[in-house]
Design a protein around this motif. Structure first.
Motif, PDB file in Angstrom:
ATOM      1  N   LEU A  74       0.838  -1.193   0.000  1.00 13.90           N
ATOM      2  CA  LEU A  74       0.000   0.000   0.000  1.00 13.90           C
ATOM      3  C   LEU A  74       0.876   1.248   0.000  1.00 13.90           C
ATOM      4  O   LEU A  74       1.771   1.393   0.838  1.00 13.90           O
ATOM      5  CB  LEU A  74      -0.910   0.012   1.228  1.00 13.90           C
ATOM      6  N   LEU A 130      -2.969   0.572  -4.276  1.00 15.15           N
ATOM      7  CA  LEU A 130      -2.776  -0.780  -3.745  1.00 15.15           C
ATOM      8  C   LEU A 130      -2.164  -1.675  -4.813  1.00 15.15           C
ATOM      9  O   LEU A 130      -2.750  -1.874  -5.879  1.00 15.15           O
ATOM     10  CB  LEU A 130      -4.121  -1.349  -3.277  1.00 15.15           C
ATOM     11  N   THR A 154       9.754  -3.545  -0.380  1.00 17.76           N
ATOM     12  CA  THR A 154       8.820  -2.507   0.080  1.00 17.76           C
ATOM     13  C   THR A 154       9.574  -1.366   0.747  1.00 17.76           C
ATOM     14  O   THR A 154       9.231  -0.180   0.549  1.00 17.76           O
ATOM     15  CB  THR A 154       7.806  -3.116   1.071  1.00 17.76           C
ATOM     16  N   THR A 168       3.868   0.426   2.752  1.00 19.45           N
ATOM     17  CA  THR A 168       3.851  -0.665   3.741  1.00 19.45           C
ATOM     18  C   THR A 168       3.352  -1.929   3.056  1.00 19.45           C
ATOM     19  O   THR A 168       2.693  -1.869   2.019  1.00 19.45           O
ATOM     20  CB  THR A 168       2.928  -0.341   4.931  1.00 19.45           C
ATOM     21  N   SER A 426       3.879  -3.797  10.439  1.00 18.78           N
ATOM     22  CA  SER A 426       3.606  -3.364   9.063  1.00 18.78           C
ATOM     23  C   SER A 426       2.277  -3.902   8.566  1.00 18.78           C
ATOM     24  O   SER A 426       1.497  -3.173   7.931  1.00 18.78           O
ATOM     25  CB  SER A 426       4.741  -3.830   8.149  1.00 18.78           C
ATOM     26  N   GLN A 427       1.989  -5.186   8.863  1.00 11.10           N
ATOM     27  CA  GLN A 427       0.740  -5.769   8.376  1.00 11.10           C
ATOM     28  C   GLN A 427      -0.480  -5.111   9.005  1.00 11.10           C
ATOM     29  O   GLN A 427      -1.516  -4.942   8.343  1.00 11.10           O
ATOM     30  CB  GLN A 427       0.714  -7.285   8.593  1.00 11.10           C
ATOM     31  N   THR A 430      -0.867  -1.609   7.407  1.00 12.03           N
ATOM     32  CA  THR A 430      -1.432  -1.785   6.069  1.00 12.03           C
ATOM     33  C   THR A 430      -2.921  -2.104   6.140  1.00 12.03           C
ATOM     34  O   THR A 430      -3.736  -1.542   5.390  1.00 12.03           O
ATOM     35  CB  THR A 430      -0.690  -2.908   5.327  1.00 12.03           C
ATOM     36  N   ARG A 433      -4.930   1.026   7.106  1.00 15.31           N
ATOM     37  CA  ARG A 433      -4.964   2.037   6.043  1.00 15.31           C
ATOM     38  C   ARG A 433      -5.840   1.581   4.869  1.00 15.31           C
ATOM     39  O   ARG A 433      -6.517   2.404   4.232  1.00 15.31           O
ATOM     40  CB  ARG A 433      -3.549   2.343   5.559  1.00 15.31           C
TER      41      ARG A 433
END
Length: 915
Positions: A74, A130, A154, A168, A426-427, A430, A433
């Motif tokens: 993302l 995305l 990333t 992310t 991070s997950q 993401t 968001r």
């Protein structure tokens, strides 16, 4: 059981170095096996046979790009910055090629591609783009190296983006991380050691349960890793196995060590104390362990492979803990020797002096078996308060438990996704968001698939199906509807308006499935719903459906096992109701924390919402076994006192005071160990650990130590009532070691080592009327039993031969006390019934060289040749050293069947009464 454990305890004490060495060698051997086989854990949670799983399996063959795992990168702009900035677009396009070169990545779709159907993935506000990455195979099969490479790319993209933008990575591939241990879990062990030290009063004694548990969990964890080389094992499994093995391993060893120190305090030699502790506390440990194991293996009732493996692994951990406890603990007691003998306090010395001044009716001097309960003012006050107004206690405790359980009505179940990961991961960033910019459904789109091999216009067909699905309530978007390259399978991607774990998403899945008949009739498209979200919904539904059958299994098992142990109807019913209250309270607290947010921040709950689907069934299985632990250790002590005193209500107080201290310590240890997995625990383990910690605390302190004494006070003697017919049918499980107690008490009886058959006040259960028999038959002698009724002769001979259980009194045959050693007696005593068996059976019995040979209905042998044959067979038996028992109905003489000069004892009063 208690006799076997008594011998095992003595042997382990005597051969302590060999026992300890054997366990350590086994640990090293299994560790080497785990290292060589290199089994890998995974996070796959699938259920074969569900629609979503079957559809996913078909897609893997026909449309692998849609059946694999996805990851999401993302890109977002801060403060309204738009992602269509040329510098952002250039950086993203450059990264697409790099992502596509990663091994296992089948496609990396640019969010700015407006030509490919379903590729455009820019949010309506223009602030997020995305990138969807498709990878081959299940996420659990994708190695950490691939994940690390994707994270690195990333980070490179994030660096390449202009200021005000960041990138992310998250998605299905990163939705679950392998759980690990933290320092918090070690705090549970520290708390356990402190409790052990306070309970046992010695560093040596406190260290033994910890060593016992650590060796057990080490071995069981390695066994799980070995199993992972041959079958799929979820990463949660070894953590659950570790948590259970640690808790029960400490507790089981605590019960044995505590009982050992109590027996040492009575003056017994260390080896004898260890053997008796193993016989009594060890019997309870085996029963408690078996209940946990059966309940865990019973998870297979659900028919869910990963849950079955989890249950078996937990059962293995508990089984190892039991085996280690009844062998390694006596060995360690042997190493400690006299160092564990407690020094009596002044109060204890005064009580001992007072007891010595009173007459005693105990067994032989120096062979005290019963451990007098140590007077403890705190627990004496506790049980006095609980039983003073028992009805008030029952109403208050049940009311409080129901209040705790009330929130469980809102309990929702689902498989966890990235939304429950730590907020700084991070997950999780993401996930949040994507929800913000694309809607919560974008985190878990549904895949609708079906065969289109008969369609003449597959492209139009897919568009028609997509239009039908767009009309359903709860559908946010249908961005993709396309056939595969071979034009035999089509997929439609459906984005719900709600998140993957939202109940409305499950309703949408059901609505799409209900649309199947219409779509099939209208378009010939036999649809199925699949995808990561649908699989999770199906797993949760099947687990929920399995909960009731499993509950019936557990409750039924509880009633049967406790009836076997306590020989009572009321006690098992009361224990089972208490268990259900404990489970309900645990469910209520878990719901309050994970769904209502009560104390969620303190326990580091990352996000409120449904708890993991298999929490209820695992918690019910594990808590059942642990609840039975406390029921056995507390109530068995009450029953032991009741058997000796006959006063039901007084036994509640003495039994409670005698066992409450150890039960309290064991419960605190379990709560500490389980709760240590909550604050920093894996999201799969966190609700289970909290539920177990609450369940154990409630069950031990509220149900077993408060509600149970009050109910038993109300019942009085009725608590121990049991129908005779049921008592005869159910096998006996001597948890209290009552049989061994009796056996040791009669160890020196009858005093003459040459007496082979000794009976004192023996009552025969199978006779038409109660017969009381007194016997003393020496080795080489013969006993001839006369009676007018065949059943009465048979009753005596079958009882002496270990085939029938006596109704009362004392009976010892070939040095073995009946019915305690019935199996040994059956091996030593031959039995022939000439009414149903011929002379050949007598020859076969003699050939087995029995210590005692019982022959019934010798009066039926009337033929001179057969009678001579029988006499010869009995002579051979006598020459082999057998003691002969002959049964005669009527007045027929048996003298001619016995070898000449054989001393004969005759049991034949003229009245026909045996004695």
């Amino acid at each position: 059981m208690s006799s076997a454990l008594y011998r095992l305890g003595r042997a382990a004490f005597a051969r302590r170095r060999a026992v300890i060495g054997a366990w350590l060698a086994l640990l090293v051997l299994v560790g080497a096996g785990a290292l060589l086989l290199g089994g890998k854990l995974d996070n796959s949670v699938t259920i074969p046979g569900t629609e979503s799983q079957a559809a996913l399996d078909r897609l893997a063959a026909t449309f692998p790009q849609a059946a694999g795992t996805t990851a999401q990168v993302l890109v977002t702009g801060e403060d309204g910055a738009q992602v269509d900035d040329p510098a952002v677009v250039a950086a993203v396009e450059d990264s697409i090629a790099a992502f596509g070169d990663v091994e296992g990545v089948t496609s990396a779709v640019s969010p700015f591609d407006t030509e490919t159907p379903g590729a455009s993935a820019v949010s309506e506000d223009g602030e997020a783009a995305l990138v969807t990455l498709s990878l081959e195979g299940e996420g659990v099969a994708i190695g950490a190296d691939v994940k690390d490479e994707l994270r690195g790319l990333t980070d490179d993209l994030d660096t390449a983006l202009p200021d005000g933008y960041d990138a992310t990575i998250g998605g299905q591939l990163f939705s679950q991380e392998f759980p690990g241990l933290t320092i918090t879990e070690a705090l549970g062990v520290v708390v356990a050691f402190v409790v052990l030290l306070l309970t046992l009063g010695s560093f040596a004694a406190a260290g033994m349960p910890l060593l016992n548990a650590l060796l057990g969990v080490g071995l069981s964890t390695l066994l799980v890793l070995v199993a992972a080389a041959f079958t799929s094992v979820t990463s949660t499994t070894p953590l659950l196995s570790l948590m259970l093995g640690l808790a029960v391993g400490i507790d089981y060893a605590l019960f044995i060590v505590s009982r050992h120190r109590e027996l040492l305090a009575t003056g017994l030699p260390a080896q004898e104390a260890a053997a008796r502790a193993n016989a009594t506390a060890g019997s309870a440990v085996i029963f408690a362990g078996l209940t946990v194991m059966i309940a865990l293996v019973g998870l297979g009732v659900a028919g869910i492979p990963f849950l079955t493996v989890m249950g078996v692994a937990g059962a293995v951990a508990v089984g190892v803990a039991v085996l280690v406890s009844i062998t390694l603990v006596p060995a360690m007691l042997g190493v400690a020797g006299e160092r564990l003998r407690p020094r009596p306090s002044r109060r204890a010395r005064r009580a001992a002096d007072a007891a010595a001044a009173e007459p005693t009716t105990a067994g032989p001097a120096g062979d005290s078996w019963d451990v007098p309960p140590h007077h403890n003012r705190f627990f004496a006050g506790w049980v006095r308060l609980a039983t003073a107004r028992p009805w008030i206690t029952v109403v208050v405790t049940v009311g409080a438990l129901l209040a705790l359980a009330l929130p469980a009505l809102d309990l929702r179940l689902a498989l966890p996704d990235a939304g429950v990961s730590p907020t700084d991961s991070s997950q999780r960033v993401t996930y949040d968001r994507i929800s913000e910019h694309f809607g919560p459904g974008a985190n878990g789109p549904l895949v609708v698939t079906g065969s289109i091999v008969t369609s003449e216009d597959p492209l139009q067909l897919m568009q028609d199906v997509a239009d039908e699905l767009r009309e359903l309530p709860g559908v946010d978007d249908v961005p993709l509807a396309t056939p595969n390259e071979s034009i035999d399978t089509g997929i439609v991607q459906v984005v719900p308006t709600t998140g993957p774990t939202d109940p409305e998403t499950a309703e949408l899945v059901n609505a799409i499935r209900e649309l199947r008949p219409h779509i099939l009739d209208e378009y010939g498209f036999d649809l199925s719903v699949t995808g990561f979200t649908a699989v999770g919904i199906d797993v949760s539904a099947k687990l929920g459906a399995a909960l009731l059958p499993f509950a019936v299994f557990v409750v039924g098992l509880s009633l049967v096992l406790l009836t076997m142990v306590f020989r009572s109807v009321a006690v098992p019913l009361k224990a089972t109701v208490g268990y259900l209250l404990s489970v309900a309270a645990a469910f209520g607290v878990v719901t309050s924390v994970f769904e209502h947010g009560v104390g969620a921040d303190l326990l580091h709950v990352a996000k409120l919402g449904p708890v993991i689907s298999f929490m209820p069934i695992v918690l019910m299985g594990v808590l059942f076994g642990l609840a039975m632990d406390y029921e056995v250790f507390l109530v068995s002590r009450i029953r032991e006192d009741y058997v000796h005193s006959g006063d039901a209500r007084a036994s509640i107080r003495t039994g409670f005071v005698g066992s409450a201290k150890v039960v309290t310590a064991a419960a605190i240890i379990m709560v500490a160990v389980f709760f240590a997995f909550v604050p920093e625990g894996d999201i799969n383990i966190k609700p289970i650990a909290l539920g177990l910690a609450v369940g154990v605390a409630v069950d031990a302190f509220v149900v077993r130590m408060t509600l149970v004494p009050a109910v038993m006070q109300i019942l009085g003697d009725r608590a121990w009532w049991m129908p005779r017919s049921l008592d005869r049918v159910l096998p006996s499980f001597d948890v209290e070691g009552e049989a061994l107690h009796r056996e040791l008490g009669l160890a020196t009886w009858p005093g003459d080592p040459d007496v082979v058959v000794a009976a004192r006040d023996l009552r025969l259960a199978a006779a038409d009327r109660t017969d009381v028999v007194h016997l003393a038959v020496r080795r080489g002698d013969a006993l001839v039993v006369h009676a007018d009724e065949p059943a009465r002769v048979a009753a005596l001979l079958l009882t002496v031969a270990g085939r029938l259980t006596p109704a009362g009194g004392d009976l010892k045959v070939a040095g073995h006390l009946l019915p305690v050693r019935a199996a040994a007696v059956r091996r030593a005593v031959g039995y022939v019934d000439l009414r149903t068996e011929g002379i050949d059976a007598l020859d076969a019995a003699v050939a087995e060289r029995p210590t005692v040979l019982a022959v019934d209905r010798t009066d039926l042998v009337t033929d001179p040749h057969e009678r001579a044959h029988a006499a010869a067979a009995l002579a051979r038996a006598a020459e082999q050293g057998a003691t002969l028992l002959l049964g005669v109905v009527g007045t027929t003489s048996a003298d001619d069947l016995l070898p000449a000069g054989t001393p004969v004892t005759t049991l034949a009063p003229s009245t026909g009464v045996l004695a």
